[in-house]
Design a protein around this motif. Sequence first.
Motif: not given
Length: 235
Positions: A66-69, A94-97, A101-102
């Motif tokens: 998901l981070e990469r996506t 991690r997603i916000r970074s 938005r998460a």
Amino acid sequence: MCLTCGCGEPADETGVAVETDTLLVEERLLAKNDRLAEHVRASLEARDITALNLMSSPGSGKTSLLERTVAELRGRRTVCVVEGDQETSFDADRIRSAGARAVQVNTGAGCHLDAHMVAHALDELAPAAQSLCLIENVGNLVCPALFDLGERAKIVVASVTEGDDKPLKYPHMFRAGTLILLNKIDLCPYVSFDVGRFIENARSVRPDVTVLPLSATRGDGLADWYGFLQSAVAS
Ligand code: MG
């Protein structure tokens, strides 16, 4: 642990499970969840929001993917993420970074997300029309398969460090997903995982399933994953 899926099955004073009562409670809870999930789905579809429910065992690499996506789609597609874990907000951070938005949902003793949790998370996120909402379920190959979250599609994430027999051991999960992402294929030289046997096992459980081998860290197969997302959004 949850009552709904049977893993919290109550027992009477003799230690014998009260199966009839458990089944009734399970049916009622799942029916209630399904009604709420239909409401969530209708609300999302009305705004042309594509929600995808990613399910896997812990450690398959969902968050890394998901981070990469999120980083890949930044500037091209509005993405938000619902993160499910028993505790901590590590994954939402991690997603916000990564640029999206998460909302973190902590399930405490619970072993899956349900439609009620997702509805509240979506209230908080308020995803934009025509956006993509990725839901990372609690890492668990059993209970999440039972719960409709109002998503457009369920996706199973597996990895080559888990064993190629997982579709046969957890058929409900592998039957639920229209797409299987087989992650960590960069590690194939170091593990005894037979990709062909895994695909064969997955298709014995769900003959029409698509299996997409990829590596969220090295990048193999990600173009196909982004292509799937593009077609999911357009459908
Ligand atoms: Mg995670």
